[in-house]
Design an enzyme around this catalytic site. Sequence first.
Site, PDB file in Angstrom:
ATOM      1  N   ASN A   9       1.621   9.288  -4.308  1.00 24.46           N
ATOM      2  CA  ASN A   9       1.659  10.727  -4.587  1.00 24.46           C
ATOM      3  C   ASN A   9       0.628  11.386  -3.676  1.00 24.46           C
ATOM      4  O   ASN A   9      -0.572  11.255  -3.903  1.00 24.46           O
ATOM      5  CB  ASN A   9       1.308  10.953  -6.072  1.00 24.46           C
ATOM      6  CG  ASN A   9       1.100  12.416  -6.394  1.00 24.46           C
ATOM      7  OD1 ASN A   9       1.454  13.300  -5.619  1.00 24.46           O
ATOM      8  ND2 ASN A   9       0.517  12.673  -7.565  1.00 24.46           N
ATOM      9  N   LYS A  11       0.002  14.494  -3.271  1.00 24.33           N
ATOM     10  CA  LYS A  11      -0.534  15.760  -3.811  1.00 24.33           C
ATOM     11  C   LYS A  11      -0.539  16.837  -2.720  1.00 24.33           C
ATOM     12  O   LYS A  11       0.312  16.811  -1.834  1.00 24.33           O
ATOM     13  CB  LYS A  11      -1.929  15.538  -4.401  1.00 24.33           C
ATOM     14  CG  LYS A  11      -1.973  14.353  -5.357  1.00 24.33           C
ATOM     15  CD  LYS A  11      -3.214  14.331  -6.188  1.00 24.33           C
ATOM     16  CE  LYS A  11      -3.230  13.061  -7.028  1.00 24.33           C
ATOM     17  NZ  LYS A  11      -4.274  13.036  -8.011  1.00 24.33           N
ATOM     18  N   HIS A  94       3.223  15.221 -14.063  1.00 26.30           N
ATOM     19  CA  HIS A  94       1.915  14.707 -13.638  1.00 26.30           C
ATOM     20  C   HIS A  94       0.826  15.453 -14.408  1.00 26.30           C
ATOM     21  O   HIS A  94       0.962  16.634 -14.709  1.00 26.30           O
ATOM     22  CB  HIS A  94       1.737  14.901 -12.126  1.00 26.30           C
ATOM     23  CG  HIS A  94       0.526  14.193 -11.605  1.00 26.30           C
ATOM     24  ND1 HIS A  94      -0.740  14.730 -11.705  1.00 26.30           N
ATOM     25  CD2 HIS A  94       0.372  12.976 -11.030  1.00 26.30           C
ATOM     26  CE1 HIS A  94      -1.609  13.865 -11.200  1.00 26.30           C
ATOM     27  NE2 HIS A  94      -0.965  12.794 -10.780  1.00 26.30           N
ATOM     28  N   GLU A  96      -1.827  16.740 -13.559  1.00 30.56           N
ATOM     29  CA  GLU A  96      -2.306  17.985 -12.915  1.00 30.56           C
ATOM     30  C   GLU A  96      -1.328  19.127 -13.175  1.00 30.56           C
ATOM     31  O   GLU A  96      -1.737  20.281 -13.297  1.00 30.56           O
ATOM     32  CB  GLU A  96      -2.525  17.734 -11.410  1.00 30.56           C
ATOM     33  CG  GLU A  96      -3.769  16.875 -11.191  1.00 30.56           C
ATOM     34  CD  GLU A  96      -3.731  15.980  -9.977  1.00 30.56           C
ATOM     35  OE1 GLU A  96      -2.910  16.196  -9.064  1.00 30.56           O
ATOM     36  OE2 GLU A  96      -4.529  15.008  -9.944  1.00 30.56           O
ATOM     37  N   GLU A 166      -0.612   7.109 -16.810  1.00 31.52           N
ATOM     38  CA  GLU A 166      -1.775   7.493 -16.017  1.00 31.52           C
ATOM     39  C   GLU A 166      -2.827   8.099 -16.945  1.00 31.52           C
ATOM     40  O   GLU A 166      -2.761   9.293 -17.266  1.00 31.52           O
ATOM     41  CB  GLU A 166      -1.384   8.538 -14.973  1.00 31.52           C
ATOM     42  CG  GLU A 166      -0.332   8.073 -13.999  1.00 31.52           C
ATOM     43  CD  GLU A 166      -0.410   8.872 -12.702  1.00 31.52           C
ATOM     44  OE1 GLU A 166      -0.715   8.262 -11.673  1.00 31.52           O
ATOM     45  OE2 GLU A 166      -0.201  10.095 -12.728  1.00 31.52           O
ATOM     46  N   GLY A 172      -8.229   9.833  -9.916  1.00 33.92           N
ATOM     47  CA  GLY A 172      -9.116  10.400  -8.900  1.00 33.92           C
ATOM     48  C   GLY A 172     -10.595  10.254  -9.232  1.00 33.92           C
ATOM     49  O   GLY A 172     -11.444  10.871  -8.594  1.00 33.92           O
ATOM     50  N   SER A 211      -6.733   5.534  -9.992  1.00 35.43           N
ATOM     51  CA  SER A 211      -7.710   4.826  -9.155  1.00 35.43           C
ATOM     52  C   SER A 211      -7.284   3.399  -8.811  1.00 35.43           C
ATOM     53  O   SER A 211      -8.118   2.490  -8.771  1.00 35.43           O
ATOM     54  CB  SER A 211      -9.100   4.854  -9.804  1.00 35.43           C
ATOM     55  OG  SER A 211      -9.531   6.197  -9.950  1.00 35.43           O
TER      56      SER A 211
END
Length: 249
Positions: A9, A11, A94, A96, A166, A172, A211
Amino acid sequence: MRKILVAGNWKLNGSLKMTEDLVNGILDGMSNITTEVAVCPPYPYLAKTTELLAGSAVKCGSQDNSDQVSGAFTGEVSADMIKESGCTYAIVGHSERRSLFGETDTATAQKFAAARKAGLIPILCVGETLEEREKGVTEDVVARQIDAVIDLEGVTALADGVIAYEPVWAIGTGMTASKQQAQDVHAFIRSRIADLDSSVAKKVQILYGGSVKPDNAAELFAEPDIDGGLIGGAALTAESFLGICEAGS
Ligand code: PEP
């Protein structure tokens, strides 16, 4: 037997030049890779990416898609458009999108449905925040996120997609879930699906994201219910992305 899938991904990163370099770098290193592989660049680079990937085993996906088919929805991109760009996958829900853009479980389920209807394979992202983990409600959160899709589309729809667990606190941050923490949630997801339909549970790939790096991928992917990874930061260089693919090969 489920195959390992490694999906990158990207982003909001990249440029046309970076897309060409990264895709070509991945293609150059594919000879030892036996996992399924996908890259998910930003919308403007999808068509270029699928052109570069043509004839290879590497697939392309989007990072999102509209739940709408067409009409007055400025800024939206439909699943049909993504399919027409040559994509195979579409990431939906996702964390985010959920936290920064307010996307609810229902909205995510509608996007899953739209992607599926267009012939894309939706990658449904689920996962708890650190606060939710500390409160002990990880399984409740993940179950609620998956149930939204089951309620809208039925459990068999999950067989047409991929699930990515996730944990938000691992995305991240460099804080990977331990292999046991990840396996426990993956096993929970699979058993919850199995309660409704055991053949769907056996078939659906459940990826871990958060990660993942070349040096922790092998131990995660060796867990019985972890079928690969959704990769953020480490998907931005061919070397680290291929290192993760190699760990699953
Ligand atoms: C992601 O954003 O889906 C992700 C897993 O990111 P990272 O690998 O950088 O934690």
